[in-house]
Design a protein around this motif. Structure first.
Motif, PDB file in Angstrom:
ATOM      1  N   LYS A   1      11.562  22.378  -8.834  1.00  0.00           N
ATOM      2  CA  LYS A   1      12.049  20.908  -8.416  1.00  0.00           C
ATOM      3  C   LYS A   1      12.068  20.675  -6.970  1.00  0.00           C
ATOM      4  CE  LYS A   1      15.963  21.944 -10.664  1.00  0.00           C
ATOM      5  NZ  LYS A   1      15.660  23.251 -11.192  1.00  0.00           N
TER       6      LYS A   1
ATOM      7  N   ARG B   1      15.564  21.921  -2.519  1.00  0.00           N
ATOM      8  CA  ARG B   1      16.129  22.187  -1.338  1.00  0.00           C
ATOM      9  C   ARG B   1      15.403  21.279  -0.235  1.00  0.00           C
ATOM     10  NH1 ARG B   1      16.678  24.807  -5.334  1.00  0.00           N
ATOM     11  NH2 ARG B   1      18.545  26.072  -5.926  1.00  0.00           N
TER      12      ARG B   1
ATOM     13  N   GLU C   1      12.131  26.121   0.921  1.00  0.00           N
ATOM     14  CA  GLU C   1      11.579  26.466  -0.457  1.00  0.00           C
ATOM     15  C   GLU C   1      11.034  27.850  -0.399  1.00  0.00           C
ATOM     16  OE1 GLU C   1      11.903  24.601  -2.995  1.00  0.00           O
ATOM     17  OE2 GLU C   1      11.045  25.781  -4.551  1.00  0.00           O
TER      18      GLU C   1
ATOM     19  N   HIS D   1      14.091  29.801  -0.755  1.00  0.00           N
ATOM     20  CA  HIS D   1      14.710  29.771  -2.230  1.00  0.00           C
ATOM     21  C   HIS D   1      13.713  30.519  -3.062  1.00  0.00           C
ATOM     22  CE1 HIS D   1      16.030  28.243  -5.961  1.00  0.00           C
ATOM     23  NE2 HIS D   1      14.859  27.396  -6.213  1.00  0.00           N
TER      24      HIS D   1
ATOM     25  N   TYR E   1      11.942  33.086  -2.282  1.00  0.00           N
ATOM     26  CA  TYR E   1      12.175  34.591  -2.185  1.00  0.00           C
ATOM     27  C   TYR E   1      13.352  34.945  -2.899  1.00  0.00           C
ATOM     28  CZ  TYR E   1      14.526  38.435   0.471  1.00  0.00           C
ATOM     29  OH  TYR E   1      15.374  39.634   0.794  1.00  0.00           O
ATOM     30  N   THR E   2      14.396  34.306  -2.945  1.00  0.00           N
ATOM     31  CA  THR E   2      15.539  34.658  -3.776  1.00  0.00           C
ATOM     32  C   THR E   2      15.324  34.840  -5.152  1.00  0.00           C
ATOM     33  OG1 THR E   2      16.703  32.511  -4.038  1.00  0.00           O
ATOM     34  CG2 THR E   2      17.197  33.605  -1.845  1.00  0.00           C
ATOM     35  N   LEU E   3      14.632  33.692  -5.553  1.00  0.00           N
ATOM     36  CA  LEU E   3      14.309  33.836  -7.279  1.00  0.00           C
ATOM     37  C   LEU E   3      13.483  35.231  -7.429  1.00  0.00           C
ATOM     38  CD1 LEU E   3      13.051  30.263  -7.718  1.00  0.00           C
ATOM     39  CD2 LEU E   3      15.394  31.211  -7.953  1.00  0.00           C
TER      40      LEU E   3
ATOM     41  N   MET F   1      17.869  43.829  -9.967  1.00  0.00           N
ATOM     42  CA  MET F   1      18.778  42.814 -10.016  1.00  0.00           C
ATOM     43  C   MET F   1      19.066  42.218 -11.663  1.00  0.00           C
ATOM     44  SD  MET F   1      19.623  41.574  -6.587  1.00  0.00           S
ATOM     45  CE  MET F   1      18.811  42.348  -5.205  1.00  0.00           C
TER      46      MET F   1
ATOM     47  N   ARG G   1       9.864  32.932 -15.148  1.00  0.00           N
ATOM     48  CA  ARG G   1      10.676  32.038 -14.016  1.00  0.00           C
ATOM     49  C   ARG G   1       9.545  31.005 -13.892  1.00  0.00           C
ATOM     50  NH1 ARG G   1      15.423  31.214 -11.553  1.00  0.00           N
ATOM     51  NH2 ARG G   1      15.630  33.443 -11.358  1.00  0.00           N
ATOM     52  N   ARG G   2      10.002  29.874 -13.958  1.00  0.00           N
ATOM     53  CA  ARG G   2       9.372  28.595 -13.689  1.00  0.00           C
ATOM     54  C   ARG G   2       8.180  28.486 -14.611  1.00  0.00           C
ATOM     55  NH1 ARG G   2       9.241  28.525  -6.935  1.00  0.00           N
ATOM     56  NH2 ARG G   2      11.000  27.167  -6.812  1.00  0.00           N
TER      57      ARG G   2
ATOM     58  N   THR H   1      21.813  32.186   4.489  1.00  0.00           N
ATOM     59  CA  THR H   1      20.799  33.110   3.714  1.00  0.00           C
ATOM     60  C   THR H   1      21.442  34.461   3.519  1.00  0.00           C
ATOM     61  OG1 THR H   1      18.992  31.650   4.350  1.00  0.00           O
ATOM     62  CG2 THR H   1      18.452  33.837   3.298  1.00  0.00           C
TER      63      THR H   1
ATOM     64  N   VAL I   1      23.943  33.368   0.991  1.00  0.00           N
ATOM     65  CA  VAL I   1      23.496  33.496  -0.571  1.00  0.00           C
ATOM     66  C   VAL I   1      23.272  35.110  -0.770  1.00  0.00           C
ATOM     67  CG1 VAL I   1      21.088  33.956  -1.698  1.00  0.00           C
ATOM     68  CG2 VAL I   1      21.490  31.941   0.052  1.00  0.00           C
TER      69      VAL I   1
ATOM     70  N   GLN J   1      25.360  36.923  -4.212  1.00  0.00           N
ATOM     71  CA  GLN J   1      24.490  37.880  -4.904  1.00  0.00           C
ATOM     72  C   GLN J   1      25.205  39.179  -5.136  1.00  0.00           C
ATOM     73  OE1 GLN J   1      22.243  37.137  -6.971  1.00  0.00           O
ATOM     74  NE2 GLN J   1      20.860  38.840  -7.359  1.00  0.00           N
TER      75      GLN J   1
ATOM     76  N   THR K   1      24.627  30.073  -4.700  1.00  0.00           N
ATOM     77  CA  THR K   1      23.680  28.806  -5.005  1.00  0.00           C
ATOM     78  C   THR K   1      24.053  27.760  -3.937  1.00  0.00           C
ATOM     79  OG1 THR K   1      23.901  29.113  -7.181  1.00  0.00           O
ATOM     80  CG2 THR K   1      23.102  26.865  -6.673  1.00  0.00           C
TER      81      THR K   1
ATOM     82  N   PHE L   1      25.749  21.430  -8.944  1.00  0.00           N
ATOM     83  CA  PHE L   1      24.235  22.187  -9.583  1.00  0.00           C
ATOM     84  C   PHE L   1      24.408  23.374 -10.226  1.00  0.00           C
ATOM     85  CE2 PHE L   1      20.566  24.607  -8.855  1.00  0.00           C
ATOM     86  CZ  PHE L   1      19.416  23.668  -9.067  1.00  0.00           C
TER      87      PHE L   1
ATOM     88  N   ASP M   1      23.597  24.505 -14.050  1.00  0.00           N
ATOM     89  CA  ASP M   1      22.771  25.575 -14.446  1.00  0.00           C
ATOM     90  C   ASP M   1      23.471  26.481 -15.151  1.00  0.00           C
ATOM     91  OD1 ASP M   1      20.371  26.546 -12.962  1.00  0.00           O
ATOM     92  OD2 ASP M   1      21.468  28.274 -13.052  1.00  0.00           O
TER      93      ASP M   1
HETATM   94  C1  GRG Z   1      18.202  37.786   0.998  1.00  0.00           C
HETATM   95  C2  GRG Z   1      18.172  35.393   0.365  1.00  0.00           C
HETATM   96  C3  GRG Z   1      18.126  36.778  -0.003  1.00  0.00           C
HETATM   97  C4  GRG Z   1      18.265  36.827  -1.448  1.00  0.00           C
HETATM   98  C5  GRG Z   1      18.440  38.050  -2.098  1.00  0.00           C
HETATM   99  C6  GRG Z   1      18.620  37.812  -4.906  1.00  0.00           C
HETATM  100  C7  GRG Z   1      19.412  37.294  -4.243  1.00  0.00           C
HETATM  101  C8  GRG Z   1      19.697  37.983  -2.769  1.00  0.00           C
HETATM  102  C9  GRG Z   1      20.042  36.263  -4.432  1.00  0.00           C
HETATM  103  C10 GRG Z   1      19.665  35.252  -5.570  1.00  0.00           C
HETATM  104  C11 GRG Z   1      20.039  33.708  -5.300  1.00  0.00           C
HETATM  105  C12 GRG Z   1      19.674  33.090  -6.553  1.00  0.00           C
HETATM  106  C13 GRG Z   1      18.558  33.338  -7.300  1.00  0.00           C
HETATM  107  C14 GRG Z   1      20.886  32.223  -6.994  1.00  0.00           C
HETATM  108  C15 GRG Z   1      20.340  31.285  -8.061  1.00  0.00           C
HETATM  109  C16 GRG Z   1      20.036  29.940  -7.562  1.00  0.00           C
HETATM  110  C17 GRG Z   1      19.584  28.935  -8.575  1.00  0.00           C
HETATM  111  C18 GRG Z   1      20.547  28.199  -9.327  1.00  0.00           C
HETATM  112  C19 GRG Z   1      18.424  29.170  -8.882  1.00  0.00           C
HETATM  113  C20 GRG Z   1      17.600  28.054  -9.576  1.00  0.00           C
HETATM  114  O1  GRG Z   1      17.194  26.932  -8.543  1.00  0.00           O
HETATM  115  P1  GRG Z   1      16.407  25.744  -9.448  1.00  0.00           P
HETATM  116  O2  GRG Z   1      17.081  25.245 -10.646  1.00  0.00           O
HETATM  117  O3  GRG Z   1      15.274  26.423  -9.524  1.00  0.00           O
HETATM  118  O4  GRG Z   1      16.318  24.883  -8.126  1.00  0.00           O
HETATM  119  P2  GRG Z   1      13.540  25.902  -9.236  1.00  0.00           P
HETATM  120  O5  GRG Z   1      12.688  26.663 -10.095  1.00  0.00           O
HETATM  121  O6  GRG Z   1      13.588  24.408  -9.806  1.00  0.00           O
HETATM  122  O7  GRG Z   1      13.335  25.494  -7.625  1.00  0.00           O
END
Ligand code: GRG
Length: 299
Positions: A46, A49, A76, A79, A81-83, A91, A97-98, A152, A157, A161, A185, A221, A225
């Motif tokens: 989407k 951010r 982005e 973000h 990266y975290t996904l 994990m 994903r997406r 981050t 974040v 996690q 998040t 959010f 989710d």
């Molecule tokens: C070192 C920053 C860093 C990360 C490593 C893996 C991890 C630690 C953290 C995971 C954080 C995470 C994936 C949180 C989920 C947040 C979330 C609700 C994601 C979905 O976001 P959307 O709906 O996705 O905005 P799109 O695909 O629309 O961008």
């Protein structure tokens, strides 16, 4: 402009800038690595951010034009990266994903891990460069970088996690549930809003309001989710549903039930909008509409 049209329009612009950042940077990164980085970024999403950063910038009177977009896109990259890392077998071990196979399913764990790190570093490279080209003072540039890094890292974040993973299969307190989601998040959503304000050179009162707004919509959010993981649809979400329960994740509906969770999300959005109104943000209407949109999103 209607919020859906606004989000669509902004997503288009952000996608264009993301392409530029990924493909025109001389620092890049090896063809195989770039392929995996670009795969996950371009898979969709989407772009919430960066849209929040751009909209907060405008709401605080940031100059017109598109100078803000590269900095917004850095969010982005982080973000995504975290996904990628969240989906890894060590994990959450997710397959989709997406709407596409996750990065490690497509390229293997080693390349996916490096693609994540590549995106994170590209984000800070982009952010530093953009803050400079927007003419921010050295002190303001430092604050931009350190605020995004803090959101981050271990106090943001990554910290969320860790507690999320440690809490799997356990009954968690209300405090732990809030900690997980306000960090995992909420932290990146909050800093997306304050980044826009900082780049527009907003004063502290407005930054505090954007921070509180970001906290409110970040909470909403995450609750939505969690609800979508129960009530959502694979096709619309682009990822599997029911995963939270299967893994024993700490979620809002798990703790409060579906109806009470919806009420909590609604109340968080109302609080977020009230913060904007109180802080005398110049033109906050679109931020308020984005907050409402978060409650009704289906993906
Ligand atoms: C070192 C920053 C860093 C990360 C490593 C893996 C991890 C630690 C953290 C995971 C954080 C995470 C994936 C949180 C989920 C947040 C979330 C609700 C994601 C979905 O976001 P959307 O709906 O996705 O905005 P799109 O695909 O629309 O961008």
């Amino acid at each position: 402009m209607d919020v859906k049209a606004y989000l669509k329009e902004e997503k288009k612009k952000i996608d264009r800038y993301l392409d530029r950042i990924l493909f025109s940077d001389p620092a890049c990164r090896g063809r195989a690595l770039l392929e995996a980085m670009a795969y996950s970024v371009k898979a969709g999403g989407k772009r919430l951010r960066p849209i929040l950063a751009v909209t907060s910038y405008r709401a605080c009177g940031g100059p017109g034009g598109e100078d803000i977009y590269p900095a917004a896109c850095a969010l982005e990259l982080i973000h995504t990266y975290t996904l990628i890392h969240d989906d890894l077998p060590v994990m959450d071990n997710d397959d989709y994903r997406r709407g596409l196979p996750t990065c490690h399913r497509k390229f293997g764990v080693r390349r996916a891990t490096l693609a994540g790190v590549g995106l994170l570093l590209a984000a800070f490279e982009t952010l530093g460069r953009s803050a400079e080209s927007l003419g921010l003072s050295p002190d303001a540039r430092k604050k931009v970088i350190s605020s995004v890094a803090a959101a981050t890292g271990g106090g943001g974040v990554v910290g969320g996690q860790v507690v999320d993973l440690e809490s799997e299969g356990k009954e968690v307190s209300e405090e732990t549930l809030n900690y997980i989601h306000s960090h995992k998040t909420g932290a990146l959503i909050r800093v997306s809003c304050t980044l826009g304000g900082r780049l527009a050179r907003a004063h502290e009162k407005k930054l505090a309001a954007l921070d509180a707004y970001g906290g409110g919509i970040g909470l909403a959010f995450q609750i939505v989710d969690d609800l979508l993981d129960i009530e959502g649809d694979f096709k619309e979400l682009g990822k599997g549903v029911g995963a939270d329960q299967a893994r024993g994740k700490a979620t809002f509906p798990g703790r409060y039930g579906i109806e009470q969770s919806k009420r909590l999300a609604f109340a968080a959005v109302e609080r977020a909008k009230a913060e904007l109104a109180r802080a005398d943000i110049d033109s906050w209407e679109m931020l308020a509409e984005i907050a409402d949109f978060i409650l009704t999103r289906k993906s």
